[in-house]
Design a protein around this motif. Structure first.
Motif, mmCIF file in Angstrom:
data_model
loop_
_atom_site.group_PDB
_atom_site.id
_atom_site.type_symbol
_atom_site.label_atom_id
_atom_site.label_comp_id
_atom_site.label_asym_id
_atom_site.label_seq_id
_atom_site.Cartn_x
_atom_site.Cartn_y
_atom_site.Cartn_z
ATOM 1 N N VAL A 1 20.176 -2.822 -39.566
ATOM 2 C CA VAL A 1 20.513 -1.545 -40.203
ATOM 3 C C VAL A 1 21.955 -1.170 -39.873
ATOM 4 C CG1 VAL A 1 19.985 0.937 -40.246
ATOM 5 C CG2 VAL A 1 18.118 -0.727 -40.213
ATOM 6 N N ARG A 2 22.324 -1.370 -38.629
ATOM 7 C CA ARG A 2 23.678 -1.035 -38.163
ATOM 8 C C ARG A 2 24.733 -1.831 -38.946
ATOM 9 N NH1 ARG A 2 22.328 -1.673 -33.199
ATOM 10 N NH2 ARG A 2 21.736 0.515 -32.869
ATOM 11 N N GLU A 3 24.458 -3.105 -39.188
ATOM 12 C CA GLU A 3 25.438 -3.965 -39.855
ATOM 13 C C GLU A 3 25.744 -3.498 -41.275
ATOM 14 O OE1 GLU A 3 27.343 -6.491 -38.866
ATOM 15 O OE2 GLU A 3 26.676 -6.199 -36.804
ATOM 16 N N VAL A 4 24.717 -3.019 -42.003
ATOM 17 C CA VAL A 4 24.980 -2.604 -43.386
ATOM 18 C C VAL A 4 25.693 -1.264 -43.447
ATOM 19 C CG1 VAL A 4 22.991 -3.897 -44.228
ATOM 20 C CG2 VAL A 4 22.759 -1.450 -43.803
ATOM 21 N N LEU A 5 25.695 -0.523 -42.345
ATOM 22 C CA LEU A 5 26.385 0.764 -42.325
ATOM 23 C C LEU A 5 27.828 0.641 -41.853
ATOM 24 C CD1 LEU A 5 23.557 3.028 -40.857
ATOM 25 C CD2 LEU A 5 24.352 2.948 -43.229
ATOM 26 N N LYS A 6 28.114 -0.387 -41.057
ATOM 27 C CA LYS A 6 29.457 -0.549 -40.501
ATOM 28 C C LYS A 6 30.527 -0.646 -41.571
ATOM 29 C CE LYS A 6 28.350 -2.870 -36.110
ATOM 30 N NZ LYS A 6 28.425 -4.162 -35.377
ATOM 31 N N ILE A 7 30.162 -1.149 -42.742
ATOM 32 C CA ILE A 7 31.159 -1.375 -43.788
ATOM 33 C C ILE A 7 31.597 -0.070 -44.464
ATOM 34 C CG2 ILE A 7 30.567 -3.775 -44.246
ATOM 35 C CD1 ILE A 7 29.164 -1.050 -46.458
#
Length: 412
Positions: free
Chosen positions: A109-115
């Protein structure tokens, strides 16, 4: 930059996606329209929905509209690794795999928000919650988002009431073309598809206890009745309780239903619906499953603490022996059974729901400079009616139209 299990699974996933595409005419039409208009050009779209073939096709439709897609699942047991691989094969960004640990799930979940997404499509509220807690500095760049489920909307309402919600969210679940069909007919069919696939047991002649008589509960009870079960409903709302009785079902408290049920299905969105005192009263062989978003409706921890023995009966069925010798059988770890132990709602149903999602996301993109007084927005009525008309054309139905005289009569 992806985090998936095995890219070699892509051909199987692509075959599944092609099958649902053939049976999702509304999304096919939108794919063609979006490919020409590119409403999401230049936008990052973060999506957290149960990652199976129908969701994958929604992702492809949004990508056809110019979106750069950043995708994760909304439940560790509903992610299909071949689907994740297929999307990566098609150039989309995916961070998900089946049976992820809580830590792995959170990292995905964190990875898709970092962008730094401009549009968020959520199912249950995990993306939105983490965005506000861990990436508040990115919230100002978000145009808005869409929420798929009742559970997610409840979480959003809490945030909005506290004044914490920092960008507009469209309540997709509240659209008529979503909850009237997806929640009722989709949940009703997919729950029993999953139960049958997992247990290979008959429903006819059994007593099915349905906890919760919202739209999902109505669908589950209706399908149980159609399969020949005796149906008992439990509720906290007296109005819904009367409705269940008038629909032909028995209504009682869970403590009364516990000794009677052969199959228990929770669809409430609440926690501890089936708990310790109920487990000890259940008959030998009772089946427990949850059709609500989170794995809190059946108190699995209490079940484990009570058990004097534990045994895997077959894939996705864990048996727990109670102190009185009775065995209770929990499906899919108490997670969302129709996706954790099945393929989710039928393609034609999700075609309507995901058409609402796609058009709601387009509405946000088209109105990216608008200022909204309320952070929780309804699906615009014209989108609901547009999807209904598209669906009617597929199902072969037609409606009458008002004459000018009838219009004048109705409008005074």
């Amino acid at each position: 930059m992806n985090q998936i299990k095995d890219i070699s699974l892509a051909p199987v996933g692509l075959q599944k996606i092609d099958w649902v595409r053939r049976n999702m005419p509304l999304l096919r039409g939108l794919e063609q329209e979006f490919a020409q208009a590119k409403p999401f050009a230049g936008l990052n779209v973060a999506l957290s929905v149960h990652l199976e073939a129908k969701t994958a096709y929604l992702c492809q439709v949004l990508a056809a509209g110019g979106a750069t897609m950043w995708i994760t699942g909304s439940n560790p047991l509903s992610t299909q690794d071949d689907i994740a691989a297929a999307l990566v094969d098609q150039g989309l960004h995916v961070f998900a795999w089946y049976n992820a640990t809580q830590e792995e799930y959170d990292e995905h979940v964190r990875e898709v928000l970092k962008i730094g997404p401009q549009i968020i499509i959520d199912d249950g509220g995990d993306l939105i919650t983490m965005m506000h807690h861990e990436f508040p500095q990115l919230c100002e760049h978000v145009i808005g988002g869409c929420e798929e489920t009742t559970t997610g909307i409840l979480r959003l309402q809490t945030m909005a009431q506290r004044g914490d919600l920092r960008f507009p969210m469209i309540r997709v679940n509240d659209a008529d073309c979503k909850h009237l069909f997806d929640n009722r007919y989709g949940t009703g069919q997919s729950v029993f598809d999953a139960i049958d696939k997992t247990t290979n047991l008959i429903i006819a002649g059994k007593t099915v206890v349905v906890a919760g008589y919202g739209w999902c509960g109505k669908g589950v009870a209706l399908r149980a009745k159609g399969l020949g079960a005796r149906v008992v409903v439990t509720e906290i709302d007296p109005i819904k309780g009367i409705e269940a009785i008038m629909d032909g079902f028995s209504l009682m408290r869970m403590e009364e239903a516990a000794p009677l049920g052969d199959v228990f299905i929770t669809v409430t969105g609440c926690c501890d619906v089936v708990k310790a005192e109920h487990f000890t009263a259940m008959k030998d062989g009772a089946i427990l499953c949850n059709a609500g978003h989170f794995d809190v409706e059946v108190n699995v921890k209490a079940l484990q603490n009570l058990a004097v023995a534990k045994q895997e009966m077959r894939h996705n069925i864990m048996g727990y022996q109670m102190p009185n010798g009775n065995w209770l059988h929990l499906l899919a770890e108490g997670r969302l059974v129709n996706l954790a132990a099945g393929d989710g709602h039928p393609a034609e149903i999700m075609d309507m729901s995901f058409a609402i999602q796609a058009l709601s996301a387009k509405h946000l993109a088209d109105n990216r400079d608008a200022k909204f007084d309320d952070m929780l927005l309804p699906v615009p009525r014209e989108i609901d009616l547009d999807v209904a008309r598209r669906a009617l054309a597929f199902f072969g139905g037609a409606t009458d139209e008002l004459t000018d005289e009838q219009e004048r009569y109705l409008n005074g």
